[in-house]
Design a protein around this motif. Structure first.
Motif, mmCIF file in Angstrom:
data_model
loop_
_atom_site.group_PDB
_atom_site.id
_atom_site.type_symbol
_atom_site.label_atom_id
_atom_site.label_comp_id
_atom_site.label_asym_id
_atom_site.label_seq_id
_atom_site.Cartn_x
_atom_site.Cartn_y
_atom_site.Cartn_z
ATOM 1 N N MET A 145 0.439 6.390 6.362
ATOM 2 C CA MET A 145 -0.159 7.597 6.112
ATOM 3 C C MET A 145 -1.424 6.699 5.328
ATOM 4 O O MET A 145 -2.625 7.010 6.162
ATOM 5 C CB MET A 145 -0.414 8.440 4.977
ATOM 6 N N VAL A 192 -3.847 4.907 8.330
ATOM 7 C CA VAL A 192 -4.461 5.384 8.857
ATOM 8 C C VAL A 192 -5.959 5.745 8.319
ATOM 9 O O VAL A 192 -7.014 5.590 8.972
ATOM 10 C CB VAL A 192 -3.787 6.259 9.694
ATOM 11 N N LEU A 193 -4.984 5.903 6.853
ATOM 12 C CA LEU A 193 -6.303 7.153 6.274
ATOM 13 C C LEU A 193 -7.406 5.808 5.617
ATOM 14 O O LEU A 193 -8.277 5.811 6.290
ATOM 15 C CB LEU A 193 -6.402 7.441 5.082
ATOM 16 N N LEU A 240 -9.736 5.066 8.812
ATOM 17 C CA LEU A 240 -10.603 5.635 8.821
ATOM 18 C C LEU A 240 -11.523 5.832 8.376
ATOM 19 O O LEU A 240 -12.546 5.750 8.961
ATOM 20 C CB LEU A 240 -9.965 7.326 8.985
ATOM 21 N N CYS A 241 -11.214 5.537 7.433
ATOM 22 C CA CYS A 241 -12.464 5.633 5.806
ATOM 23 C C CYS A 241 -13.117 4.291 6.466
ATOM 24 O O CYS A 241 -14.391 4.293 5.959
ATOM 25 C CB CYS A 241 -11.486 5.323 4.867
#
Lengths: 322, 196, 197, 421
Positions: free
Chosen positions: B7, B10-11, B14-15
């Motif tokens: 998690m 990925v976050l 992405l950010c």
């Protein structure tokens, strides 16, 4: 048992007092007729045209909506004609045809049928029509501007506009009695106070409108305007002037009393009427509009469902009611 | 734990990707956007003041430090001479700040014209300061020095009827402009010499 | 039963046309439909964001953990919206001035998050692309239809051009906020009655 | 009848014509007696077709039930079949081929010792419908009896006639009622015109208003006793028992003559006329009309009860019941149909409602079948079912029927809930 008779079975009660919606509508129209005739007398053929177009187009809109929604045709109850007539009474005589047709469309569709038709409208449909039109086309509803080409045998300035722009000094020259007998400019049906008063009293006696609403309406209007007048007579006109000009009497007897958008219990009717009367004077004296009758009544229509919660305790109920 | 880690990764990825992309795009478009803003917000007022100038005043602009802030000056060339500049000043109106473009001829210190850029005045009343050309025209030819006041306060400016507060705000803006102009005049003259 | 790509595309044009059938994304529908120009601008922005976010979410659907999927969707959508906003500022500034706050507000438009959650997260890239494009075009169409009615009656123009000639007195009510509600309501009513048949 | 005033129009009760004497209807060839309750197929029937019954004989139809009916004629049972009435009320119809009267004397034998026991065992089917079950229910704790000398519905004058003509019987009836333990107050509610002559009847005489519906139980109790019955409760729940004057007179008559009375006084309302008749309980309505030379045609309405609260019947075979105070015939041409128009919120119903029910709001909920909200927020249970709202309604909505239906549906819901718990 071959000779058994076929009897009709239905439910109690088996008597009815005989009242009908159509009777109601037509009586209200008859009561309004003298004021409209006076409009014809003052403004001539254009006024006849506006009234005829307004009533007929309102009926046609109602018929079209009935067809569109697949419901039974309801033009027979006279409600569409009544709305058309009330709307016409609020139009100046020079209103162009397209504005009349738009007005009846707005009144019938946005004012009445969107909410499910007769009995469901939270606002007076005629007032919705006139309010939306006034906001869109200010020039048409500027009485002085609209009636520019008329030559009357009396003072032709629109009394409320004169008051707004010139203060009480500008309206001193108006004779209150000639205002009362219809010697003033205005929308088609609003000028002849005497006829409106008699029409209203007729409706009250016949039981088609509730006396509480017009009485409290006029009381609210008179008291508020009196207070304003006493506080500063150089800025605010007297109560009788307000009573006899603009849409006051039309509003009190014909517009505020529309069934569906007004309360039915005693105390709420008094509050509703008085509230509308007070709002008119507030709008006329310190608001932006020349005549506040339309918006004042619409505002009180808005409060109607809340007001009507004040009701007497039902039989056999203990404790207090909300 | 693995899931948790996934998690976070990925976050974060992405950010970062999103942030990087946007930062790059912003860099790329910054100048273009500034030009567009000048063109569409201040452009109409500037072009109106410098009507008939030989150059494009928005392209020909420079900045001068006025104390802490930088001020943009837009140059207009008339008859081959770059003597007119336009700059922005603000005053307090009825509904908030009023942005005012003031054009001045450096040679004789006279106002070439004024124009309102941004405002939040009442439509139809205060907003007439922007739309009514007669109000702006009265400043033309006045010398850009000293205080500007409306006639009620003993000054020289005719207020717009019903919009005294707006008119006063504009008078204040012009006064401000005069102050700025007086203090920056030497630098201004220096810069203008660069334009030929 | 999975639908074909063509079906995914065409459903957005009629069967699931967003504001009318799904009754989603009403905020821009009411706010920016004063003129056809605004409506198309808004529609194009939404198409771009919707297609972009749908494709991206669909691409990443295997990697995005379901617990943080909403956060990821919002990041994706917000990125695309910001891209659109910057591009609009740079190239179509007058339109940006008119649409104003409603461009950033595309982020919270239910259509985008709704499609990401309900469709793109579960379907392949091609289908998601078709879905996004179809719904976006449907959205633009309905916006344009509503804007056309409001602009023609409320301002007497269509895409800035006079329709009725100089004597026309615009019916201002239509371009005011209450007019938007009334118009939308009447259109919903018409759409429902067509759908019934 | 409708008196117009600026504020409140109202309906007035009729006063009986002093010269009016009931027409005696001959004993019919066939009679039908209704028995409360229905066979579920398991219970053993005590009577069957072909059995003979005597006038005044107690008929207990099922082996293990306390319910009974009383034969009002003598003859042979021809048929026993279930009958479904309004709102799904069920009972059993016993058809009897009538022969010469042959009186059953078991009632007379028991009266000597314990009058109250015989009331309980024999008199629940008296003309006028004496509420025996309520009177002797230990849970109700009845302390006050109100004798209604006026009929609740308009045009009906049955009980007025009884009050005028049967003073002796009523006096005897009151004596018996007084002997019921727990009863400490008996009030007679009558029109002012009839107060004379009742000085030493043994009960308090009170007069009631001439305006309809002041003779409804809830309003009599409110006006005469100053008590309110909570919405949704019956008078019996508050210890008050309402008994019609006819029931009291029949009670007295039973003891005076040692025989169960079988004749029912009925007001027959036809066009603008009304006639009093006296008919055996069980006489088919058609026989009553035939005796009066009244023809009914296809499309007419035959109504038991008065014009405001009665109910339609679909067959002339429907018999006179102990509670049938009136039979009304409405001409097909004069029928004003209800309409499906919506409420226009004119407020007439609000102003005429004697119970202050917000009918205009209530009906909006009832139309959409939201009965629960109607009961909680809009005083459904305060309604006394006088029918004035529907009488005055401009839109001609069947308001009373909506209300009755709602109460029926809610009662059904309550039963289902109770069964599921």
């Amino acid at each position: 048992m071959s000779d058994r008779k076929k009897l009709i079975v239905s439910h109690a009660p088996f008597l009815h007092c005989g009242s009908k919606i159509s009777t109601r509508s037509y009586h209200i129209m008859i009561a309004a007729l003298p004021a409209v005739l006076h409009g014809f007398y003052l403004y001539g053929i254009p006024a006849v045209g506006v009234v005829a177009l307004s009533i007929s187009s309102a009926i046609i809109w109602e018929y079209l909506i009935n067809r569109l929604t697949g419901k039974p045709t309801t033009i027979g109850d006279g409600n569409a004609a009544l709305i058309g007539m009330m709307l016409a009474m609020l139009f100046p005589a020079t209103t162009p045809w397209w504005a009349v047709i738009t007005g009846t469309f707005v009144a019938m569709v946005v004012g009445k049928h969107i909410y499910g038709g007769i009995g469901g409208n939270p606002f007076n449909p005629a007032l919705i029509g006139i309010a939306i039109l006034t906001l869109s086309w200010k020039n048409i509803f500027n009485i002085d501007y609209a009636l520019l080409n008329y030559d009357f045998g009396f003072q032709a300035a629109y009394p409320l506009a004169a008051l707004k722009h010139g203060g009480p000094a500008a309206v001193d020259s108006f004779n209150l009695f000639s205002l009362f007998i219809g010697q003033q400019t205005g929308s088609i049906g609003s000028a002849f106070g005497l006829a409106l008063l008699f029409g209203g009293i007729y409706l009250i006696i016949m039981g088609f409108i509730r006396w509480e609403i017009p009485v409290s309406f006029l009381a609210g209007l008179l008291i508020t305007s009196l207070l304003f007048h006493l506080s500063d007579s150089a800025r605010f006109a007297g109560p009788v002037f307000h009573l006899l000009t603009g849409n006051t009497l039309l509003g009190a007897f014909f517009l505020a009393t529309e069934d569906s958008s007004s309360p039915v219990n005693f105390v709420p009717m008094l509050i509703y009427g008085a509230g509308a009367g007070v709002m008119i004077i507030l709008i006329r004296n310190i608001g932006g509009h020349v005549d506040g009758a339309v918006f004042a009544i619409l505002l009180m229509n808005l409060a109607n469902p809340l007001l009507d919660k004040i009701r007497p305790k039902a039989l056999g109920k203990v404790g207090s009611h909300a | 734990m693995r899931e948790m880690l996934k998690m976070i990764i990925v976050l974060t990825a992405l950010c970062s990707f999103s942030g990087g992309l946007l930062a790059a795009l912003r860099n790329e478009t910054m100048e273009k956007i500034e030009n567009q803003q000048l063109e569409f917000v201040k452009g109409p007022a500037i072009r109106n003041i410098l009507k008939g100038s030989a150059n494009d005043p928005i392209a020909d602009r420079f900045k001068i430090k006025d104390g802490e802030t930088e001020k943009s000056f837009f140059v207009g060339k008339f008859d081959g001479k770059a003597e007119t500049v336009v700059f922005e000043s603000t005053g307090k109106g009825f509904g908030g700040d009023i942005g005012l473009m003031v054009g001045v001829n450096v040679a004789d210190d006279k106002i070439v014209g004024v124009g309102v850029t941004t405002h939040s005045e009442t439509p139809g009343i205060g907003s007439r300061a922007q739309t009514d050309p007669r109000f702006a025209a009265q400043f033309k030819g006045l010398s850009l020095t000293g205080d500007f006041k409306v006639k009620n306060d003993g000054g020289q400016v005719d207020a717009i009827s019903g919009a005294t507060v707006t008119s006063k705000g504009i008078a204040v803006a012009v006064t401000e402009a005069a102050k700025t102009y007086t203090s920056l005049k030497p630098q201004l003259a220096e810069k203008l010499k660069g334009f030929k | 039963m999975a639908k074909s790509v063509t079906q995914e595309f065409t459903k957005g044009l009629w069967a699931e046309i967003p504001p009318f059938r799904l009754v989603l994304g009403l905020c821009p529908v009411l706010a920016v439909t004063k003129s056809v120009e605004n409506a198309i601008g808004m529609g194009v922005a939404v198409i771009f964001v919707l297609v972009g976010s749908n494709v991206l979410v669909s691409m990443l659907r295997k990697i995005i953990p379901s617990k943080v999927r909403i956060a990821c969707f919002i990041i994706v959508v917000a990125t695309f919206v910001t891209v659109v906003e910057l591009l609009m500022q740079a190239y179509t500034y007058p339109l940006f001035l008119k649409l104003g706050i409603f461009i950033p507000l595309i982020v919270v438009n239910c259509i985008l998050l709704g499609r990401a959650e309900a469709f793109a997260y579960k379907n392949g890239i091609i289908s998601s692309f078709a879905d996004g494009l179809g719904l976006g075009i449907g959205f633009t169409m309905s916006l344009t239809a509503l804007a056309a009615i409001r602009e023609v009656f409320g301002s007497g123009t269509f895409y800035g051009n006079q329709v009725f000639g100089p004597d026309f007195q615009p019916f201002n009510f239509m371009v005011e906020a209450p007019g938007a509600f009334v118009c939308l309501g009447l259109m919903l009513c018409v759409m429902n009655s067509i759908g019934k048949k | 009848m409708l008196i117009h005033m600026i504020k409140k129009p109202y309906l007035k009760y009729d006063v009986i014509d002093p010269a009016c004497k009931p027409v005696i209807i001959p004993v019919p060839g066939k009679a039908v007696i209704f028995f409360n309750g229905i066979s579920d197929g398991k219970k053993r029937l005590l009577f069957k077709a072909g059995d003979k019954v005597k006038t005044g004989q107690k008929i207990s139809l099922f082996a293990d039930s306390a319910e009974y009916a009383v034969a009002t004629v003598s003859g042979t049972i021809t048929d026993i079949s279930p009958y479904v009435g309004n709102f799904g009320k069920t009972c059993t119809a016993i058809s009897i081929d009538v022969s010469e009267d042959d009186f059953d004397d078991s009632f007379g034998k028991e009266t000597a010792g314990q009058p109250l026991e015989s009331v309980r065992n024999y008199l629940s089917c008296l003309p006028g419908n004496l509420p025996v079950n309520n009177l002797f229910d230990p849970e109700k704790k009845i302390s006050t009896i109100i004798i209604t000398g006026i009929d609740a519905d308009l045009l009906v004058v049955t009980n007025q006639h009884i009050i005028k003509s049967k003073q002796g019987e009523i006096k005897r009836g009151i004596e018996i009622l007084k002997s019921i333990p727990g009863i400490n107050n008996i009030v007679i509610a009558v029109r002012r015109e009839f107060v004379q002559g009742y000085g030493h009847i043994g009960a308090e005489i009170r007069n009631i208003d001439v305006r309809y519906p002041s003779a409804f139980p809830q309003l009599i109790i409110r006006d005469l006793l100053g008590k309110t019955i909570p919405a949704g409760k019956t008078p019996e729940d508050t210890g008050i028992c309402m008994i019609s004057a006819e029931a009291v007179a029949s009670l007295g008559e039973a003891f005076l003559h040692n025989r169960i009375p079988t004749g029912k006084i009925i007001t027959v309302i036809y066009k603008d006329e009304k006639k009093l008749v006296s008919a055996r309980i069980g006489t088919p309505a058609g026989d009553v009309l035939k005796a009066l030379n009244i023809n009914i045609n296809n499309g007419d309405r035959l109504i038991t009860g008065g014009p405001m609260t009665g109910s339609c019947i679909y067959s002339e075979d429907y018999p006179v019941l102990p509670s049938t105070d009136a039979i009304m015939i409405q001409d097909g041409n004069s029928i004003e149909p209800f309409s499906d128009y919506p409420c226009i919120n004119c407020g007439e119903c609000i102003r005429i409602c004697p119970a202050n029910v917000p009918v205009n709001m209530l009906v909006r909920y009832l139309e959409t079948k939201r009965y629960q909200e109607a009961a909680e927020q809009y005083d459904l249970y305060s309604c006394i079912e006088c029918g004035l709202c529907a009488y005055i309604c401009v839109s001609r909505m069947p308001l009373l029927q909506y209300i009755k239906l709602a109460k029926h549906e809610l009662a059904g819901i309550k039963l289902t809930e109770a069964a599921n718990v």
